[in-house]
Design a protein around this motif. Sequence first.
Motif, PDB file in Angstrom:
ATOM      1  N   LEU A 149      -6.885 -28.981 -36.736  1.00  0.00           N
ATOM      2  CA  LEU A 149      -6.124 -29.864 -37.663  1.00  0.00           C
ATOM      3  C   LEU A 149      -6.816 -30.925 -38.453  1.00  0.00           C
ATOM      4  N   LYS A 150      -7.424 -31.833 -37.637  1.00  0.00           N
ATOM      5  CA  LYS A 150      -8.357 -32.675 -38.215  1.00  0.00           C
ATOM      6  C   LYS A 150      -9.426 -32.179 -39.349  1.00  0.00           C
ATOM      7  N   LEU A 151     -10.048 -30.937 -38.905  1.00  0.00           N
ATOM      8  CA  LEU A 151     -11.101 -30.269 -39.885  1.00  0.00           C
ATOM      9  C   LEU A 151     -10.404 -29.770 -41.204  1.00  0.00           C
ATOM     10  N   ILE A 152      -9.242 -29.257 -40.726  1.00  0.00           N
ATOM     11  CA  ILE A 152      -8.543 -28.388 -42.179  1.00  0.00           C
ATOM     12  C   ILE A 152      -7.986 -29.540 -42.980  1.00  0.00           C
ATOM     13  N   CYS A 153      -7.444 -30.522 -42.351  1.00  0.00           N
ATOM     14  CA  CYS A 153      -6.769 -31.757 -43.161  1.00  0.00           C
ATOM     15  C   CYS A 153      -7.949 -32.325 -43.871  1.00  0.00           C
ATOM     16  N   GLU A 154      -9.220 -32.537 -43.661  1.00  0.00           N
ATOM     17  CA  GLU A 154     -10.384 -33.107 -44.124  1.00  0.00           C
ATOM     18  C   GLU A 154     -10.767 -32.292 -45.453  1.00  0.00           C
ATOM     19  N   ASP A 155     -10.612 -30.838 -45.105  1.00  0.00           N
ATOM     20  CA  ASP A 155     -11.059 -29.679 -46.018  1.00  0.00           C
ATOM     21  C   ASP A 155      -9.893 -29.773 -47.178  1.00  0.00           C
ATOM     22  N   TYR A 156      -8.735 -29.874 -46.871  1.00  0.00           N
ATOM     23  CA  TYR A 156      -7.624 -29.884 -47.897  1.00  0.00           C
ATOM     24  C   TYR A 156      -7.925 -31.254 -49.159  1.00  0.00           C
ATOM     25  N   LYS A 157      -8.512 -32.281 -48.362  1.00  0.00           N
ATOM     26  CA  LYS A 157      -8.741 -33.248 -49.320  1.00  0.00           C
ATOM     27  C   LYS A 157      -9.781 -33.398 -50.305  1.00  0.00           C
ATOM     28  N   GLU A 158     -10.795 -32.136 -49.860  1.00  0.00           N
ATOM     29  CA  GLU A 158     -12.035 -32.038 -50.893  1.00  0.00           C
ATOM     30  C   GLU A 158     -11.573 -31.225 -51.931  1.00  0.00           C
ATOM     31  N   GLU A 159     -12.539 -31.576 -53.010  1.00  0.00           N
ATOM     32  CA  GLU A 159     -12.443 -31.198 -54.207  1.00  0.00           C
ATOM     33  C   GLU A 159     -12.396 -29.614 -54.103  1.00  0.00           C
ATOM     34  N   GLU A 160     -11.790 -28.895 -55.213  1.00  0.00           N
ATOM     35  CA  GLU A 160     -11.546 -27.513 -55.113  1.00  0.00           C
ATOM     36  C   GLU A 160     -12.912 -26.834 -54.801  1.00  0.00           C
ATOM     37  N   LYS A 161     -13.866 -27.037 -55.564  1.00  0.00           N
ATOM     38  CA  LYS A 161     -15.195 -26.479 -55.567  1.00  0.00           C
ATOM     39  C   LYS A 161     -15.905 -26.699 -54.145  1.00  0.00           C
ATOM     40  N   CYS A 162     -15.677 -27.585 -53.326  1.00  0.00           N
ATOM     41  CA  CYS A 162     -16.230 -28.100 -52.285  1.00  0.00           C
ATOM     42  C   CYS A 162     -15.630 -27.604 -50.942  1.00  0.00           C
TER      43      CYS A 162
END
Length: 270
Positions: A153-166
């Motif tokens: 959950l921590k990992l995917i939440c950080e990923d959702y906050k990334e810019e689309e290209k990242c």
Amino acid sequence: MQKEDLDFFRKWLLDYVSQFSSPDSFIQDNINLKFGHTERVCENILLLAKTEKMKDKGCRLAETIALFHDLGRFEQFMKYKTFKDSESENHALLGVKILKKTGVLSRLSLKENDIILKAVEYHNLIEIPGCAGSKELLFYSKLIRDADKLDILKLICEDYKEEEKCRNRALDFNLPETPGCSESIVKDVLNGRMAKMGDVRNQNDVKLLRLSWIFDINFPATFTILKKHKYLDTIISSMKEAEEVHIIEEYIESCLNAAAINSSNRLNRP
């Protein structure tokens, strides 16, 4: 289990993972991702174990389970380029197979061997088998499932906050970002059930599936961490064009509060 055993397992895992180094950045990034995940799950499981007032020997056994819980992920990703078990193979069973084949656990007692192998096998099931065995095995199985979920959950939440290209598409299983949610998954969530990976059709479904994990949380400390870091809020706010979001949000919040109370009143330790 002695401290020397845990030290041996830590070094063994480092040597094992080094076999999967790749010049392909996509592969290497995801191998690194899973190794980092393993390290954090070890931290999580120790945090949970200590809140349950476990002794040093029990903490070492818990950390060993965390070290090996995703052992199959490295071979899985190198071979199939995906973390989706349905498109490759069950990573938990693959991990058990590797542990048995290498004999890395042979320095431990038969009882410790059995707990580690079964806890690894059970960590990704939709639920722990009803006849899981001893109370001790059930406890460690619950411990690794909570520790694992917290970091995912921590990992995917950080990923959702990334810019689309990242963003890392492997975390969403390369599913389309289409509007709406699958009816079967919404039904499972609103009936307080863990959603099934087989019903997932798009990224919103993946997010709902992960929200449904609150129906399989076992320790008060896990609920405290979930609420503190607002992982579920982050997932809900990232869902696009889904009419069901507000209903689900209210239901999840009420379930989270009720589950936290129930969990705090339950004795988990063996």
